[in-house]
Design a protein around this motif. Structure first.
Motif, short mmCIF file in Angstrom:
data_model
loop_
_atom_site.label_atom_id
_atom_site.label_comp_id
_atom_site.label_asym_id
_atom_site.label_seq_id
_atom_site.Cartn_x
_atom_site.Cartn_y
_atom_site.Cartn_z
N ALA A 47 0.75 -1.04 -0.20
CA ALA A 47 0.15 0.37 0.45
C ALA A 47 0.72 1.42 -0.06
O ALA A 47 0.73 2.52 -0.83
CB ALA A 47 -1.16 -0.22 0.93
N THR A 48 1.95 1.15 0.99
CA THR A 48 2.57 2.11 0.99
C THR A 48 3.79 2.29 0.38
O THR A 48 4.47 4.02 0.41
CB THR A 48 2.93 2.66 2.62
OG1 THR A 48 3.61 1.60 3.24
CG2 THR A 48 1.04 2.60 2.82
N ARG A 93 -8.81 0.75 8.23
CA ARG A 93 -9.91 -0.42 7.02
C ARG A 93 -9.42 -1.19 7.21
O ARG A 93 -10.04 -2.66 7.02
CB ARG A 93 -9.11 -0.16 5.85
CG ARG A 93 -9.74 -0.26 4.00
CD ARG A 93 -11.07 -0.33 4.15
NE ARG A 93 -11.21 0.95 3.96
CZ ARG A 93 -10.93 2.47 2.71
NH1 ARG A 93 -11.01 1.50 1.72
NH2 ARG A 93 -11.40 3.45 2.62
N ALA A 94 -8.19 -1.71 7.62
CA ALA A 94 -8.15 -3.63 8.00
C ALA A 94 -8.85 -4.10 8.77
O ALA A 94 -9.18 -5.13 8.78
CB ALA A 94 -6.58 -3.37 8.26
N ALA A 95 -8.65 -3.62 9.98
CA ALA A 95 -9.90 -3.81 11.06
C ALA A 95 -11.29 -3.81 10.92
O ALA A 95 -11.38 -5.22 10.93
CB ALA A 95 -9.71 -2.86 12.56
N SER A 96 -11.60 -2.96 9.52
CA SER A 96 -13.39 -3.19 9.13
C SER A 96 -13.01 -4.77 8.71
O SER A 96 -14.55 -5.27 8.38
CB SER A 96 -13.38 -2.79 8.51
OG SER A 96 -12.98 -2.40 6.80
N LEU A 97 -11.98 -4.98 8.16
CA LEU A 97 -12.23 -6.28 7.10
C LEU A 97 -11.73 -7.56 8.42
O LEU A 97 -12.17 -8.66 7.91
CB LEU A 97 -11.41 -6.58 6.48
CG LEU A 97 -11.75 -5.53 4.82
CD1 LEU A 97 -9.83 -5.84 4.05
CD2 LEU A 97 -12.33 -5.09 4.35
N LEU A 123 -3.44 -9.77 4.13
CA LEU A 123 -3.94 -8.67 3.42
C LEU A 123 -2.74 -8.16 3.46
O LEU A 123 -2.00 -7.61 4.05
CB LEU A 123 -5.15 -7.87 4.15
CG LEU A 123 -6.20 -8.87 4.12
CD1 LEU A 123 -6.74 -8.48 4.79
CD2 LEU A 123 -7.23 -9.42 3.38
N GLY A 124 -2.33 -7.95 2.34
CA GLY A 124 -1.53 -6.85 1.73
C GLY A 124 -1.40 -6.04 0.48
O GLY A 124 -0.38 -6.02 0.22
N GLY A 125 -2.50 -5.59 0.13
CA GLY A 125 -3.16 -4.92 -0.58
C GLY A 125 -3.41 -3.32 0.07
O GLY A 125 -3.75 -3.12 0.94
N ASP A 126 -3.12 -1.90 -1.26
CA ASP A 126 -3.72 -0.98 -0.66
C ASP A 126 -5.28 -0.76 -0.48
O ASP A 126 -6.11 -1.21 -1.43
CB ASP A 126 -3.14 -0.14 -1.83
CG ASP A 126 -3.84 1.59 -1.58
OD1 ASP A 126 -3.76 1.41 -0.20
OD2 ASP A 126 -3.31 2.49 -1.82
#
Length: 688
Positions: free
Chosen positions: A309-310, A325-329, A566-569
């Motif tokens: 992502a960064t 965002r990660a926590a929401s998934l 998970l490793g995407g942006d």
């Protein structure tokens, strides 16, 4: 009794759960191999120890019986497991038996040279059907002793008409590619000269007669538990005798032992399977779980990693946004990757200066750590403790700390050099800043990376002591911070072995996250590593490595065969993609106990259809993939080897009941979406 001894033949028999191993001393006190295979009695081992005349033998052949640790000298002309040079220049060893000790499952055989002050202890320790072997080489004299080669063990298999070698090859982004080839009548060397296990080869191998399959046939396999340079030499002679010897270090290295010093080799373990490669893998998985992993019973969390992502563009606000965002998934662990420290704006600077970048994190890392935990996740950080950029405060202060040799240039790779952990001051420095970082933030997780090979390494002992120092630092960190978990990474799968895994909790098999490529990578990785240590991410479309575009469902299903990450942006994912991702994460958590703690069976269907079946306490999870589908090809049912013919199985998602006999012999029907990159997950429960 797991270990029996027959006095007249001076023979030891070690009994595993279903297998046995036997060794004896010949008239010259040389330890000779007798048996490695199915369980036998002591009297049968004695009968096997009487050598039959070799019709091909002549005065040009080596002596009878394969040596348990072949030494240079005498009538041995194959690869030597032990090569020494004494102070007067004499080479070679002549054995004198000192004694033995058998306690529980551990046998020690004590040997000495007949003239020179050298002693060697051969260790054998049974763990189920896995036999661990290693050796202690001791200089008992007043003078230095040069050890030119000190392998952990030599292994031998029965004479067969033909032999097949299975081993793992690869490169960066293409690790763990399984190769099965006919073994030539020659010496075949598998090795790494890079100072680490390497992407290009792995110290696992298997031997069979060319007819073994996934669930049938005899297979002999070994694994070396070492994270530095290593070498295994497989030798098949024209007379049909086949064996191999292996241990740490590559050719050309010499260890100098001072008076009274002991060199202990790493564990080289062996396993015999009478039921094919699948049974061998399951036995290795069970061994790793019981005897290697620090916390085998824990569920590995679903993690999010910020790298794709960064990149190096890391700051507090951006990381917090990704964390939300990660926590929401449904992610349970947030890992901030490279770029958080020093002047690390690219890979050209800052490596070695392990303080948060004050512009990017004006209040340090505590606010981010607190926010991640407020969101209900654990917090982890990427580190690369063994490396330094020349453009760093650390290197400017301590240029002598890197691997280097006089009058030779310092080779840069990835704009970095290797810190010499064989130096006590470097080891102490590394432990101090890591201990402070973990302690100050209460870190839950370290992604420990190692991104380049050794160059200009000297003296030779660096190849040994660097790895031992890394082990000590990890051991101390884990002892002082019991909640810390570590992922082993080395530019992907460049340091994946049982030596590093004893100190870590999972391994990053490859930087390549393309799911099509990952199927092959994970297939090779699973030859001896269990799913609970295989970290696997879902990343963006198109894939950053291959440019390939694949459905989100397919990416998740491949990654769900191990430790899901998970490793995407995530800031670029659409609302539909985020919703689907959250559903997949939730589905993974439902199957996680079976995937991470169950028994794995590799599945083979027609065409490109493959998969894995995990079984735990009557619960079955089947993950199947079909990367490509030629015109007119419909992936057929997928046979399941881990069901019972007389039982029934309920599909927990459709309510359909399948009979075991049909699943076993015909296969499981799969509801695959049309086109390429199709996949499915099926949950079955055995009915009473």
């Amino acid at each position: 009794m797991p270990i029996s001894y027959e006095t007249d033949r001076r023979l030891w028999l070690l009994q595993g759960d279903t297998t046995a191993y036997a060794v004896r001393l010949d008239a010259g006190d040389v330890p000779r191999h007798v048996h490695w295979g199915p369980s036998i009695t002591l009297s049968e081992a004695v009968a096997l120890s009487h050598e039959l005349p070799d019709p091909a033998a002549s005065s040009f052949e080596q002596g009878p019986g394969a040596a348990e640790l072949a030494v240079e000298g005498g009538d041995h002309f194959g690869p030597a497991s032990l090569q020494v040079r004494f102070a007067d220049g004499t080479r070679g060893v002549e054995w004198r038996f000192i004694g033995h000790e058998a306690r529980g499952d551990h046998l020690r055989v004590e040997l000495a040279d007949r003239y020179y002050p050298l002693r060697v202890t051969l260790h054998y320790r049974l763990q189920g059907d896995v036999l661990e072997r290693w050796a202690d080489v001791v200089n008992h004299g007043p003078d230095q002793l040069d050890v030119l080669r000190a392998d952990s063990a030599a292994w031998h298999v029965p004479v067969q008409e033909s032999y097949r070698l299975s081993h793992l090859v690869g490169a960066w982004n293409s690790e763990f590619r399984l190769r099965r080839v006919e073994l030539p009548a020659a010496e075949t060397v598998l090795t790494s000269r890079r100072g680490t296990t390497s992407h290009h080869a792995n110290p696992w191998l298997a031997i069979d007669d060319g007819t073994a399959g996934e669930e049938h046939g005899e297979v002999w396999s070994t694994v070396l538990a070492w994270s530095g340079s290593w070498r295994v030499t497989v030798h098949r002679d024209p007379g049909g005798r086949t064996g191999w010897t292996g241990g740490f270090g590559h050719e050309g290295l010499t260890w100098t032992l001072e008076a009274g010093e002991t060199l202990t080799t790493p564990t080289f373990s062996g396993l015999y399977s009478a039921e094919g490669f699948g049974a061998a893998s399951r036995a290795w998985h069970a061994y790793v779980t019981r005897q290697v992993l620090p916390h085998p019973g824990e569920d590995r969390p679903v993690l999010y990693n910020s790298w794709e992502a960064t990149g190096f563009d890391v700051d507090e606000a951006g990381q917090m946004a990704l964390a939300a965002r990660a926590a929401s998934l449904g992610a349970e662990l947030f890992v901030m990757d490279d770029g958080w420290f020093g002047a690390r704006l690219s890979d050209r600077a800052g490596l070695g200066d392990w303080q948060p970048n004050s512009r990017r994190f004006p209040n340090g890392l505590r606010p981010l750590a607190d926010e991640v935990r407020r969101l209900g996740m654990r917090f982890g950080i990427w580190v690369e403790p063994e490396m330094v950029n020349p453009d760093s405060d650390l290197y400017r202060a301590h240029p002598d700390w890197v691997l280097h040799q006089p009058n030779r240039r310092r080779t840069e790779m990835r704009n970095q050099l290797v810190l010499n952990f064989a130096r006590p001051d470097v080891e102490q420095w590394a432990h101090a800043w890591l201990d402070r970082l973990v302690g100050d933030l209460g870190l839950d997780f370290l992604k420990w990376d190692f991104n380049r090979a050794f160059t200009e390494a000297g003296p030779d002992r660096v190849f040994l002591e660097h790895t031992r120092a890394v082990y000590r630092v990890m051991d101390r960190l884990r002892a002082d911070h019991p909640g810390l978990r570590i992922e082993a990474c080395a530019g992907g799968g460049g340091r994946a072995d049982l030596g590093i895994l004893r100190r870590t909790d999972q391994i990053w098999p490859s930087d390549n996250t393309d799911p099509v490529d990952r199927i092959g990578i994970q297939h090779g990785f699973g030859q001896y590593f269990p799913a609970r240590v295989m970290s696997s991410w879902v990343t963006d479309n198109p894939n950053v490595t291959t440019g390939r575009t694949t459905p989100l469902r397919f990416r998740f299903h491949v990654a769900m065969a191990g430790v899901l990450g998970l490793g995407g942006d995530l800031t670029t994912w659409s609302a539909d993609e985020l919703k689907e991702a959250a559903e997949h994460v939730a589905a993974y958590k439902r199957i996680r106990p079976v995937v991470q703690h169950g028994t794995a069976y590799r599945l083979e269907g027609s065409g490109t259809l493959t998969g894995v079946q995990y079984v735990r306490d009557g619960e079955h999870v089947i993950i199947a993939w079909c990367p490509t589908r030629p015109y007119g090809y419909t992936p057929g049912p997928l046979p399941l080897p881990a069901v019972s013919a007389g039982a029934d199985y309920l599909d927990l998602d459709t309510g359909i009941t399948h009979t075991g006999a049909v699943l076993l012999h015909r296969g499981l029907p799969l509801d695959l979406p049309p086109g390429d990159h199709a996949s499915a997950i099926v949950r079955l429960r055995r009915l009473p």
